[in-house]
Design a protein around this motif. Structure first.
Motif, mmCIF file in Angstrom:
data_model
loop_
_atom_site.group_PDB
_atom_site.id
_atom_site.type_symbol
_atom_site.label_atom_id
_atom_site.label_comp_id
_atom_site.label_asym_id
_atom_site.label_seq_id
_atom_site.Cartn_x
_atom_site.Cartn_y
_atom_site.Cartn_z
ATOM 1 N N GLY A 65 0.779 -1.231 0.000
ATOM 2 C CA GLY A 65 0.000 0.000 0.000
ATOM 3 C C GLY A 65 0.804 1.271 0.000
ATOM 4 N N GLY A 66 2.139 1.221 0.016
ATOM 5 C CA GLY A 66 2.918 2.446 0.033
ATOM 6 C C GLY A 66 2.656 3.263 1.290
ATOM 7 N N VAL A 67 2.457 4.575 1.088
ATOM 8 C CA VAL A 67 2.189 5.468 2.220
ATOM 9 C C VAL A 67 0.902 5.055 2.930
ATOM 10 C CG1 VAL A 67 1.660 7.832 2.888
ATOM 11 C CG2 VAL A 67 3.435 7.390 1.185
ATOM 12 N N SER A 68 -0.132 4.769 2.145
ATOM 13 C CA SER A 68 -1.410 4.366 2.752
ATOM 14 C C SER A 68 -1.259 3.071 3.538
ATOM 15 C CB SER A 68 -2.468 4.193 1.660
ATOM 16 O OG SER A 68 -2.688 5.415 0.971
ATOM 17 N N LEU A 77 -4.567 13.879 10.274
ATOM 18 C CA LEU A 77 -3.825 13.378 9.119
ATOM 19 C C LEU A 77 -3.987 14.299 7.918
ATOM 20 C CD1 LEU A 77 -4.542 9.535 9.396
ATOM 21 C CD2 LEU A 77 -2.341 10.682 9.710
ATOM 22 N N ARG A 78 -5.179 14.851 7.743
ATOM 23 C CA ARG A 78 -5.377 15.793 6.635
ATOM 24 C C ARG A 78 -4.587 17.081 6.852
ATOM 25 N NH1 ARG A 78 -6.201 16.400 2.625
ATOM 26 N NH2 ARG A 78 -8.172 17.427 2.128
ATOM 27 N N LEU A 79 -4.542 17.536 8.121
ATOM 28 C CA LEU A 79 -3.839 18.782 8.415
ATOM 29 C C LEU A 79 -2.338 18.661 8.222
ATOM 30 C CD1 LEU A 79 -5.780 19.986 11.573
ATOM 31 C CD2 LEU A 79 -5.749 21.085 9.339
ATOM 32 N N VAL A 80 -1.783 17.445 8.427
ATOM 33 C CA VAL A 80 -0.327 17.291 8.273
ATOM 34 C C VAL A 80 0.054 16.897 6.859
ATOM 35 C CG1 VAL A 80 -0.019 16.720 10.695
ATOM 36 C CG2 VAL A 80 -0.398 14.888 9.042
ATOM 37 N N GLY A 81 -0.921 16.880 5.935
ATOM 38 C CA GLY A 81 -0.566 16.710 4.537
ATOM 39 C C GLY A 81 -0.994 15.436 3.863
ATOM 40 N N LEU A 110 -5.746 8.864 2.212
ATOM 41 C CA LEU A 110 -6.580 8.551 3.363
ATOM 42 C C LEU A 110 -7.639 7.510 3.015
ATOM 43 C CD1 LEU A 110 -6.812 9.352 6.310
ATOM 44 C CD2 LEU A 110 -8.468 11.096 5.651
ATOM 45 N N LEU A 111 -8.214 7.622 1.817
ATOM 46 C CA LEU A 111 -9.209 6.639 1.388
ATOM 47 C C LEU A 111 -8.579 5.257 1.255
ATOM 48 C CD1 LEU A 111 -12.011 5.872 0.376
ATOM 49 C CD2 LEU A 111 -11.296 6.587 -1.916
ATOM 50 N N ARG A 112 -7.380 5.204 0.630
ATOM 51 C CA ARG A 112 -6.715 3.910 0.483
ATOM 52 C C ARG A 112 -6.316 3.333 1.839
ATOM 53 N NH1 ARG A 112 -4.605 6.625 -4.020
ATOM 54 N NH2 ARG A 112 -2.743 7.263 -2.870
ATOM 55 N N GLY A 150 -12.902 12.247 6.686
ATOM 56 C CA GLY A 150 -12.477 11.371 5.637
ATOM 57 C C GLY A 150 -11.952 12.162 4.479
ATOM 58 N N PRO A 151 -12.125 11.664 3.273
ATOM 59 C CA PRO A 151 -11.628 12.335 2.097
ATOM 60 C C PRO A 151 -12.218 13.722 1.897
ATOM 61 C CG PRO A 151 -12.133 10.057 1.624
ATOM 62 C CD PRO A 151 -12.624 10.328 2.980
ATOM 63 N N SER A 152 -13.392 13.977 2.459
ATOM 64 C CA SER A 152 -13.977 15.299 2.295
ATOM 65 C C SER A 152 -13.740 16.164 3.518
ATOM 66 C CB SER A 152 -15.497 15.165 2.062
ATOM 67 O OG SER A 152 -16.093 14.475 3.143
ATOM 68 N N GLY A 153 -12.670 15.887 4.272
ATOM 69 C CA GLY A 153 -12.379 16.617 5.492
ATOM 70 C C GLY A 153 -11.893 18.022 5.209
ATOM 71 N N PRO A 154 -11.401 18.735 6.229
ATOM 72 C CA PRO A 154 -11.028 20.132 6.081
ATOM 73 C C PRO A 154 -9.811 20.298 5.184
ATOM 74 C CG PRO A 154 -10.353 19.268 8.215
ATOM 75 C CD PRO A 154 -11.158 18.214 7.589
ATOM 76 N N PRO A 155 -9.692 21.409 4.481
ATOM 77 C CA PRO A 155 -8.540 21.639 3.616
ATOM 78 C C PRO A 155 -7.291 21.908 4.433
ATOM 79 C CG PRO A 155 -9.926 23.576 3.695
ATOM 80 C CD PRO A 155 -10.635 22.532 4.456
ATOM 81 N N LEU A 156 -6.171 21.837 3.771
ATOM 82 C CA LEU A 156 -4.904 22.113 4.436
ATOM 83 C C LEU A 156 -4.821 23.586 4.819
ATOM 84 C CD1 LEU A 156 -2.422 20.094 2.220
ATOM 85 C CD2 LEU A 156 -3.245 19.503 4.499
ATOM 86 N N GLY A 157 -4.042 23.822 5.887
ATOM 87 C CA GLY A 157 -3.799 25.208 6.278
ATOM 88 C C GLY A 157 -4.847 25.733 7.176
#
Length: 867
Positions: A497-500, A780-784, A790-792, A860-867
């Motif tokens: 799965g690589g990073v995921s 996880l979304r906030l750190v990039g 995230l879905l994978r 999930g995948p539709s979580g908050p944007p970065l920054g």
């Protein structure tokens, strides 16, 4: 200032009241803040209440069920022999115990009892009632009775007159509808070739139900029945004004202690009269009750385990919050009270909803059961009572589970609680939990070992206990099992799965308790369904294979439900081109023995065979002795495994109770291997026939000498109506059918209903875990971490949980199944691949729904944007 004892009491009351208000406040705020987590608990508890209430409804409607009164609708009382047999033995280190079983064949009365019953106070008339199966010329089945017994069903002549000679009969309106009026001729077959009778009259009754009746003269019926010294039952017509209780008392004082063999007599009045018509109805009810009670016990275990897992996970997900409250001054009592109030409120509301849902679910389960001739009553109070039972059980279970789950945090000192609040995962399971899990695992393996050394019902019970113990052990040892699972599956996930895959493996390794909670319901549903399905299919496959290997006949003769006349087999043997022909008379015997020291009575199906023709039609694979010795009334052939259990060999004696309760000691003349397909006992037909209700063969096995003897057999059977000749199959010789409507219904109830509930538990538990992980997803979304990564990651986590759950559940099921299958069949357990594939697909779908959808919003995948 010193506070006196009198002043302390109101102070303490004020403190307690304040503590209760604080707990209530915390509970209200927490319910609002954690409504998504409690929704999963709500769903699991509601489903558990519905399941338990549904089983209570089915069992509650089956307990009072009695066969309907049809044949004796015109009788005020019926005198019958007791259809029960008992066995008393002293278990190890205990007082003597007595067990009782219902007999499958009718126990008859001495004919002299009729005269004694007739002189009892309050009796206007006592009528001997016998019956014989009759086949009409068009193949219709009917019941032959004597004309004097017509009064017991309130039959009255509508045309013609009563029969006066052996060649005359009265037919009821159902048979007369075919043009058989007074003066006409009717072809009837009783226990020989069909013959013509003159219709002297037509009778009608206002009571409908049961097979059509044909009435002979009493001497003719007695001759046809073949047991002139005994009667099936005695119908009583009371004098005007005599109550049922007074009639029963009078008859019991007059005849109940006289005649009837070792079991004595019974006087039946009111709704009990139906028991005289359907002698094995209550025995079948008892067997069904035992099976349903076993399934209900499993359902209770599953429900409590699911509730405990779900509530524990909901509380553990809030361990940080509880620890923080403890650190800022909340007392242990306040936290426990708050958690208990939350769980109690959710459980009560869910239980009430589940109680309402238990009624349609219970009625659906009830409709699946084929309980003929037992109609299942549903009193008005029963649905309410059963719903209340289910609601009460889950409501009582929820609060203690929540308090126990919160106990670890609430007992901490404030400083330790603050450190725990910052910890990513609660500590390892406590010593008590781990010790209990290890003990249950050892007990499960021990039960499996016991099953491997037993046979029959004892092996099945030991295997079931092993499965239950191992499933609970997995629930208790979940975090440890999760750690081992991730060591095995984590590396492949990281590489693939690589990073995921790295994130999925690290998350699973860091949260062993969470992963253990996710695995428990999956292991539960896989192990439960596999055990329930594979136990039946393993025996069915082995029995079918043995029956197929034993079959040497190429043709089989079958007849109507009433059976095949005994003379038919002799006619087939005399036909040209027939090498051998064996009539199969089916019945059952009762075997008294001990199971783990306790007395037990088992009803075992048996075959009555003709020894001289047996070798040509059936090969039982004899290991000792000679089945040709199955002659007379004192011999028996025994399956090898059963002989080993009883400790008998060729030449020894076996004590059995035949179908009508007659106790016999039979000499063993042969031992054979294919008992699973052909039954554990085979008796000479002449020994079995006097002890069955209707001594008629169910099949005649035919082996052709050269080529196909179908035409010759058909000509030989021309005088016998309603018979069919076709190629023989293994199902024709199997001691029990490959499946029945009742078996299918129990599979649907046991596997479909409970398995469906367990799948719902999979969805609820995984959904609860996913809801609790939303902060982790946001971080996880906030750190990039990208949406696709995230879905994978979550897809891989779902795969890890599913694969681990399927593997562990299969292993848990395989241990007791192996212990059961090896001694019972000599082979490995068998589950059709299609059934396992459906189970795996259902578990995967449930895991995907529980893992993917609840966490999609906000984290999930539709979580908050970065920054």
């Amino acid at each position: 200032m010193t506070i006196t004892g009198a002043q302390k009491t109101p102070v303490r009351a004020t403190v307690r009241a304040g503590s209760r208000r604080a707990s209530a406040f915390l509970a209200r705020r927490s319910l609002t803040a954690h409504r998504r987590a409690w929704t999963a608990v709500f769903a699991a508890v509601a489903a558990a209440a519905a399941l338990l209430g549904a089983f209570a409804l089915v069992l509650g409607s089956l307990l009072p069920a009695r066969p309907p009164v049809e044949r004796y609708a015109g009788a005020d009382a019926v005198v019958v022999a007791d259809q029960r047999v008992s066995y008393t033995a002293k278990p190890w280190g205990s007082e003597p115990q007595t067990v009782t079983a219902h007999l499958p064949e009718r126990v008859r009365l001495e004919r002299s009892v009729v005269a004694r019953a007739a002189v009892a106070d309050g009796v206007a008339r006592a009528v001997a009632d016998d019956s014989v199966p009759v086949t009409a010329g068009d193949g219709a089945s009917a019941v032959g009775r004597s004309w004097p017994s017509a009064v017991l069903t309130a039959y009255e002549l509508s045309e013609g007159r009563a029969p006066r000679s052996a060649s005359e009969v009265v037919v009821d309106a159902a048979l007369a509808a075919g043009g058989r009026g007074p003066g006409g001729r009717v072809t009837l077959q009783v226990d020989g070739a069909a013959r013509q009778y003159t219709v002297s009259g037509v009778a009608a009754t206002g009571h409908r139900g049961g097979a059509p009746a044909v009435f002979f003269t009493e001497p003719r019926l007695t001759a046809l029945a073949g047991h002139p010294g005994t009667v099936d039952a005695i119908g009583i017509v009371a004098e005007r004004g005599v109550s049922a209780d007074a009639l029963r008392t009078s008859l019991e004082e007059t005849v109940a202690e006289k005649g009837g063999g070792e079991r004595g007599l019974r006087v039946l009045t009111g709704a009990e009269r139906g028991e005289a018509e359907h002698v094995d109805a209550l025995g079948g009810r008892g067997d069904l009750l035992a099976l349903l009670a076993s399934i209900a016990g499993t359902a209770l275990m599953v429900a409590l385990l699911v509730i405990a897992t779900t509530i524990s996970q909901a509380v553990h997900q809030r361990s940080g919050e509880l620890a923080l409250l403890r650190a800022v001054g909340a007392t242990p009592r306040q936290l426990r009270s708050a958690v208990g109030r939350e769980a109690g409120r959710v459980a009560v509301a869910a239980a009430l909803l589940g109680a309402a849902g238990s009624v349609p679910l219970g009625l659906l389960m009830r409709s699946l059961l084929t309980t003929d001739p037992l109609p299942l009553p549903v009193p008005v109070w029963l649905p309410v009572a059963t719903g209340a039972v289910g609601a009460l059980l889950v409501a009582l279970a929820a609060r203690p589970v929540a308090l126990l789950a919160a106990r670890a945090v609430t007992r901490m000192r404030p400083a330790a609680a603050l450190r725990a609040a910052r910890a990513p995962e609660p500590g390892e399971p406590g010593r008590v939990r781990t010790g209990a899990g290890v003990l249950l695992a050892v007990a499960g393996l021990g039960s499996a070992g016991t099953a491997a050394t037993q046979s029959g019902q004892a092996a099945a019970l030991a295997a079931s206990g092993a499965a239950t113990s191992l499933i609970i052990a997995v629930a208790l040892l979940g975090p440890w099992i999760a750690r081992v699972s991730m060591r095995v599956l984590g590396a492949p996930a990281r590489r693939a799965g690589g990073v995921s895959g790295f994130l999925a493996a690290r998350s699973a390794a860091a949260h062993k308790r969470r992963l253990g909670a996710a695995l428990t319901p999956i292991v539960l549903v896989v192990a439960f369904v596999c055990v329930q399905l594979a136990a039946g299919t393993t025996l069915e496959r082995a029995a079918g294979r043995q029956a197929s290997d034993a079959l040497r006949a190429d043709l089989v003769v079958t007849g109507p439900a009433a059976g095949i006349p005994a003379e038919a087999a002799d006619a087939v043997r005399a036909a040209p081109g027939v090498a051998a022909a064996t009539g199969l008379l089916r019945s059952a015997v009762v075997l008294a023995h001990r199971e783990a020291g306790d007395p037990a009575l088992d009803r075992v199906p048996v075959l009555g065979v003709t020894a001289g023709e047996l070798a040509g039609t059936l090969d039982a694979r004899v290991t000792a002795g000679d089945p040709a010795g199955l002659t007379g009334r004192g011999t028996v052939a025994v399956g090898k495994d059963r002989a080993d259990d009883l400790g008998v060999a060729v030449g020894d004696k076996v004590e059995l109770r035949l179908g009508d309760g007659t106790q016999v000691r039979l000499k063993v003349v042969a031992l054979y291997e294919r008992a699973l397909g052909l039954g554990e006992f085979m008796l000479p037909r002449e020994a079995l026939a006097p002890h069955v209700s209707a001594p008629r063969d169910q099949q005649i096995l035919v082996r052709s000498a050269d080529g196909d003897a179908t035409s010759a057999v058909r000509r030989a059977l021309a005088p016998y109506k309603g018979l069919d000749i076709r190629p023989a199959t293994a199902d024709d010789v199997r001691i029990s059918p490959s499946s029945s409507d009742q078996d299918d219904a129990l599979i649907v109830i046991g596997v479909g209903v409970i398995g469906g509930f367990a799948l719902l538990a999979v969805v609820s538990t995984l959904a609860l875990i996913s809801v609790g992980r939303r902060p982790e997803f946001r971080l996880l979304r906030l750190v990039g971490t990208g949406r696709g990564q995230l879905l994978r990651m979550r897809v891989l986590e779902t795969g890890l949980v599913t694969v681990a759950g399927l593997t562990i559940g299969t292993v848990v099921a395989a241990i007791p199944l192996l212990a059961f299958a090896l001694p019972a069949t000599g082979g490995l357990p068998y589950l059709p691949p299609v059934q396992y594939a459906v189970l795996a697909a259902a578990v995967t779908a449930a895991a995907a729904v529980g893992t993917m959808f609840p966490g999609a919003r906000g984290g999930g995948p539709s979580g908050p944007p970065l920054g």
